[in-house]
Motif scaffolding. Structure first.
Motif, PDB file in Angstrom:
ATOM      1  N   LEU A 190     -39.041  19.959 -46.219  1.00 34.52           N
ATOM      2  CA  LEU A 190     -38.540  19.350 -44.842  1.00 34.52           C
ATOM      3  C   LEU A 190     -39.863  18.922 -44.125  1.00 34.52           C
ATOM      4  N   ASP A 191     -39.945  17.643 -43.625  1.00 35.89           N
ATOM      5  CA  ASP A 191     -40.657  17.366 -42.793  1.00 35.89           C
ATOM      6  C   ASP A 191     -40.452  16.316 -41.758  1.00 35.89           C
ATOM      7  N   HIS A 192     -41.490  15.690 -40.955  1.00 37.32           N
ATOM      8  CA  HIS A 192     -41.203  14.817 -40.096  1.00 37.32           C
ATOM      9  C   HIS A 192     -41.974  13.303 -40.277  1.00 37.32           C
ATOM     10  N   LEU A 193     -41.343  12.403 -40.118  1.00 40.27           N
ATOM     11  CA  LEU A 193     -42.223  11.014 -40.349  1.00 40.27           C
ATOM     12  C   LEU A 193     -42.236  10.315 -39.070  1.00 40.27           C
ATOM     13  N   PRO A 194     -43.148   9.864 -38.469  1.00 36.28           N
ATOM     14  CA  PRO A 194     -43.071   8.939 -37.188  1.00 36.28           C
ATOM     15  C   PRO A 194     -42.367   7.634 -37.508  1.00 36.28           C
ATOM     16  N   ARG A 195     -42.716   7.281 -38.619  1.00 35.61           N
ATOM     17  CA  ARG A 195     -41.753   5.911 -39.094  1.00 35.61           C
ATOM     18  C   ARG A 195     -41.405   6.188 -40.601  1.00 35.61           C
ATOM     19  N   ALA A 196     -39.858   6.090 -40.579  1.00 38.40           N
ATOM     20  CA  ALA A 196     -39.267   6.544 -41.745  1.00 38.40           C
ATOM     21  C   ALA A 196     -39.593   4.995 -42.667  1.00 38.40           C
ATOM     22  N   PRO A 197     -39.697   5.095 -43.906  1.00 39.71           N
ATOM     23  CA  PRO A 197     -39.774   4.073 -44.863  1.00 39.71           C
ATOM     24  C   PRO A 197     -38.589   3.399 -45.207  1.00 39.71           C
ATOM     25  N   ALA A 198     -38.602   2.141 -45.903  1.00 33.02           N
ATOM     26  CA  ALA A 198     -37.183   1.614 -46.296  1.00 33.02           C
ATOM     27  C   ALA A 198     -36.268   2.093 -46.835  1.00 33.02           C
ATOM     28  N   GLU A 199     -36.651   3.287 -47.650  1.00 38.71           N
ATOM     29  CA  GLU A 199     -35.481   4.261 -48.412  1.00 38.71           C
ATOM     30  C   GLU A 199     -34.626   4.641 -47.480  1.00 38.71           C
ATOM     31  N   ALA A 200     -35.025   4.934 -46.237  1.00 38.62           N
ATOM     32  CA  ALA A 200     -34.329   5.519 -45.243  1.00 38.62           C
ATOM     33  C   ALA A 200     -32.942   4.869 -44.746  1.00 38.62           C
ATOM     34  N   GLY A 201     -33.083   3.743 -45.223  1.00 43.20           N
ATOM     35  CA  GLY A 201     -31.750   2.719 -44.908  1.00 43.20           C
ATOM     36  C   GLY A 201     -31.695   2.585 -43.468  1.00 43.20           C
ATOM     37  N   PRO A 202     -30.659   2.745 -42.778  1.00 41.02           N
ATOM     38  CA  PRO A 202     -30.557   2.552 -41.113  1.00 41.02           C
ATOM     39  C   PRO A 202     -31.686   3.274 -40.528  1.00 41.02           C
ATOM     40  N   VAL A 203     -32.204   4.461 -41.141  1.00 43.03           N
ATOM     41  CA  VAL A 203     -33.078   5.124 -40.326  1.00 43.03           C
ATOM     42  C   VAL A 203     -34.651   4.405 -40.191  1.00 43.03           C
ATOM     43  N   ALA A 204     -34.890   3.651 -41.287  1.00 46.06           N
ATOM     44  CA  ALA A 204     -36.101   3.028 -41.414  1.00 46.06           C
ATOM     45  C   ALA A 204     -36.783   2.542 -40.117  1.00 46.06           C
ATOM     46  N   GLY A 205     -38.145   2.798 -40.114  1.00 44.74           N
ATOM     47  CA  GLY A 205     -38.797   2.249 -38.947  1.00 44.74           C
ATOM     48  C   GLY A 205     -38.900   3.250 -37.669  1.00 44.74           C
ATOM     49  N   ARG A 206     -37.948   4.138 -37.994  1.00 41.90           N
ATOM     50  CA  ARG A 206     -37.893   5.081 -36.638  1.00 41.90           C
ATOM     51  C   ARG A 206     -38.525   6.587 -36.922  1.00 41.90           C
ATOM     52  N   PRO A 207     -38.683   7.345 -36.039  1.00 45.92           N
ATOM     53  CA  PRO A 207     -39.111   8.616 -36.045  1.00 45.92           C
ATOM     54  C   PRO A 207     -37.770   9.512 -36.916  1.00 45.92           C
ATOM     55  N   ALA A 208     -38.201  10.298 -38.124  1.00 48.35           N
ATOM     56  CA  ALA A 208     -37.155  10.705 -38.687  1.00 48.35           C
ATOM     57  C   ALA A 208     -37.338  12.076 -39.279  1.00 48.35           C
ATOM     58  N   ILE A 209     -36.411  12.982 -39.437  1.00 47.48           N
ATOM     59  CA  ILE A 209     -36.693  14.452 -40.143  1.00 47.48           C
ATOM     60  C   ILE A 209     -36.055  13.949 -41.625  1.00 47.48           C
ATOM     61  N   ARG A 210     -36.999  14.463 -42.626  1.00 48.16           N
ATOM     62  CA  ARG A 210     -36.586  14.364 -44.012  1.00 48.16           C
ATOM     63  C   ARG A 210     -36.468  15.496 -44.638  1.00 48.16           C
ATOM     64  N   LEU A 211     -35.340  15.852 -45.338  1.00 49.86           N
ATOM     65  CA  LEU A 211     -34.956  17.077 -45.929  1.00 49.86           C
ATOM     66  C   LEU A 211     -34.619  16.564 -47.499  1.00 49.86           C
ATOM     67  N   CYS A 212     -35.482  17.128 -48.408  1.00 47.30           N
ATOM     68  CA  CYS A 212     -35.184  16.613 -49.878  1.00 47.30           C
ATOM     69  C   CYS A 212     -34.993  17.764 -50.367  1.00 47.30           C
ATOM     70  N   VAL A 213     -34.143  17.728 -51.745  1.00 49.15           N
ATOM     71  CA  VAL A 213     -33.715  18.678 -52.622  1.00 49.15           C
ATOM     72  C   VAL A 213     -34.169  18.201 -53.825  1.00 49.15           C
ATOM     73  N   ARG A 214     -35.206  18.415 -54.800  1.00 52.77           N
ATOM     74  CA  ARG A 214     -35.694  17.884 -55.886  1.00 52.77           C
ATOM     75  C   ARG A 214     -35.567  18.965 -57.101  1.00 52.77           C
ATOM     76  N   ASP A 215     -34.861  18.286 -58.075  1.00 55.92           N
ATOM     77  CA  ASP A 215     -34.877  19.152 -59.431  1.00 55.92           C
ATOM     78  C   ASP A 215     -35.618  18.578 -60.681  1.00 55.92           C
ATOM     79  N   PHE A 216     -35.872  19.149 -61.458  1.00 53.21           N
ATOM     80  CA  PHE A 216     -36.551  18.722 -62.714  1.00 53.21           C
ATOM     81  C   PHE A 216     -35.715  18.714 -64.006  1.00 53.21           C
ATOM     82  N   GLY A 217     -34.439  18.524 -63.561  1.00 60.05           N
ATOM     83  CA  GLY A 217     -33.426  18.512 -64.882  1.00 60.05           C
ATOM     84  C   GLY A 217     -33.471  17.257 -65.586  1.00 60.05           C
ATOM     85  N   PRO A 218     -32.186  16.865 -66.096  1.00 61.38           N
ATOM     86  CA  PRO A 218     -32.207  15.423 -66.897  1.00 61.38           C
ATOM     87  C   PRO A 218     -31.987  14.358 -66.223  1.00 61.38           C
TER      88      PRO A 218
END
Ligand SMILES: Nc1ncnc2c1ncn2[C@@H]1O[C@H](COP(=O)(O)OP(=O)(O)O)[C@@H](O)[C@H]1O
Ligand SMILES: [Mg+2]
Length: 406
Positions: free
Chosen positions: A309-337
């Protein structure tokens, strides 16, 4: 002399212009060669004009937002515009109409246009893009000479029509999903009443199976209700202020026993301080739970699940409609198939699963990611999915945050 003149005219016709040969007599040049040259020049101008007119027509048809195709008497597409190339993936022309759009109704309409000059309208679905639907208008076109062609103009159906279709698809899918466990239950009850009636061991086994089927139905109904509640609230944006870190800690803590049981190291990293966000706590809870559930269900083989969980002052393009704006990013990552790329765009569709049998077997409803998507939509957020075969998957939820910093 005449021979010379003949040769000169031939040469001029070939090159489009004649240079006066020195040996051509003055009178002959004035009376024959010069008018011929003039004629040739006019012809060249005419050619240019008609090429320009043709380019103009092509540009015009290309600028048309609707796909337009011209089919000749051999049932081949001989011309089409940019919209048609895009919508129907037409690569090179000519191509048999059958190869781009195989539809019995359309075939009949083309025959009617070619043979009787009739104009007809039919509804069609492009084979490689079954989610879209077009109304096709087919009419006759005159070609040079005796030949007749057909012009097809496709118009994409309105959102209203599409929504109607999605609604009926959804009802059909949901009914099917509910009927499956119901059919098992009915079968099990029959066995219990009949052959297993006096067999206590079999009875226990069947009761356990029945409990599992009933639980599946319950999960399905719960998810359907969640989804409909979230959709009902879609018009009313969330109002609560939420501190995301404690919420995330509590959801992750709930999953810790399950992770341990599955032999998965569940890691949580929060980059504090974080700004508060305006969000619905219950819905964000559901969102995280669904992502974690998937990571543990499908990615447990990787032995590790990372939640960040982190905060970005400018979300990158992958953030879709949130891109370019301050955003909270919450990621769940696995190392499966991981997930094959062709499935990624459809994962958030209701009831879409990469492996239907496997999802069912481990108790999936196929609605988890649809719930995640709808929660994020209501929060004006976005879900981004990254996955590599053999390396794992990362699902990130992006939420717009009010302040530029904590
Ligand atoms: N972390 C993941 N790794 C691999 N596949 C995943 C992962 N998360 C989701 N999927 C795929 O996406 C599909 C849809 O997920 P979801 O909507 O949560 O439905 P469900 O989990 O009930 O099957 C799953 O059936 C699975 O095929
Ligand atoms: Mg799921």
């Amino acid at each position: 002399m005449l021979e010379e003149l003949g040769a000169w005219i031939e040469g001029a016709a070939e090159t489009g212009r004649g240079v006066r040969p020195a040996e051509l007599e003055e009178s002959l040049h004035r009376e024959v060669a010069a008018p011929v040259q003039h004629l040739l020049e006019r012809l060249a101008e005419e050619r240019q004009r008609s090429a320009a007119a043709r380019r103009f027509l092509e540009d015009l048809v290309d600028a048309f937002p609707d796909p337009v195709l011209l089919v000749d008497g051999g049932r081949e597409v001989v011309r089409c515009n940019a919209a048609a190339r895009e919508a129907l993936a037409v690569a090179a022309l000519p191509v048999p109409l059958d190869a781009v759009l195989r539809d019995p109704g359309l075939t009949a309409a083309v025959e009617a246009a070619l043979l009787e000059g009739r104009t007809t309208q039919v509804d069609i679905t492009p084979p490689m893009d079954p989610a879209r639907r077009f109304a096709a208008r087919v009419s006759a076109a005159g070609f040079a000479g005796e030949d007749r062609g057909a012009v097809l103009v496709l118009r994409e159906m309105s959102e209203q029509v599409m929504i109607e279709r999605m609604r009926s698809d959804f009802v059909a899918n949901a009914s099917h999903e509910i009927r499956t466990p119901l059919t098992s239950l009915v079968g099990l009850i029959e066995t219990l009443r009949g052959p297993a009636r006096d067999d206590p061991a079999a009875r226990e086994e069947f009761l356990a199976l029945m409990a599992a089927e009933a639980a599946r139905m319950q999960r399905l109904i719960d998810d359907l209700l969640s989804l409909s509640r979230i959709e009902l609230a879609a018009g009313a944006p969330p109002e609560e202020t939420l501190d995301p870190a404690p919420l995330l800690r509590s959801v992750v803590a709930k999953f810790a026993p399950r992770a341990e049981e599955a032999g998965v190291a569940l890691e949580l990293r929060i980059a504090e301080p974080l700004p508060a966000v305006v969000a619905d706590a219950d819905q964000i809870h559901q969102l995280v739970a669904n992502l974690l559930d998937n990571a543990l269900k499908y990615g447990a083989g990787g032995g590790r699940v990372e939640v960040t969980l982190d905060h970005l002052p400018r979300a990158p393009a992958e953030a879709g409609p949130v891109a370019g704006r301050p955003a909270i990013r919450l990621c769940v990552r696995d190392f499966g198939p991981g997930i094959p790329a062709e499935h990624l765009p459809r994962l958030t569709e209701r009831f879409y699963r990469v492996d239907r049998a496997r999802s069912r077997e481990i108790g999936g409803t196929g609605l988890g990611l649809a719930i995640v998507k709808h929660v994020l939509r209501r929060h004006q957020g976005h879900l981004s999915i990254e996955s590599r075969l053999g390396e794992g998957s990362r699902f990130c939820a992006w939420l717009p945050s009010p302040a530029a910093g904590p």
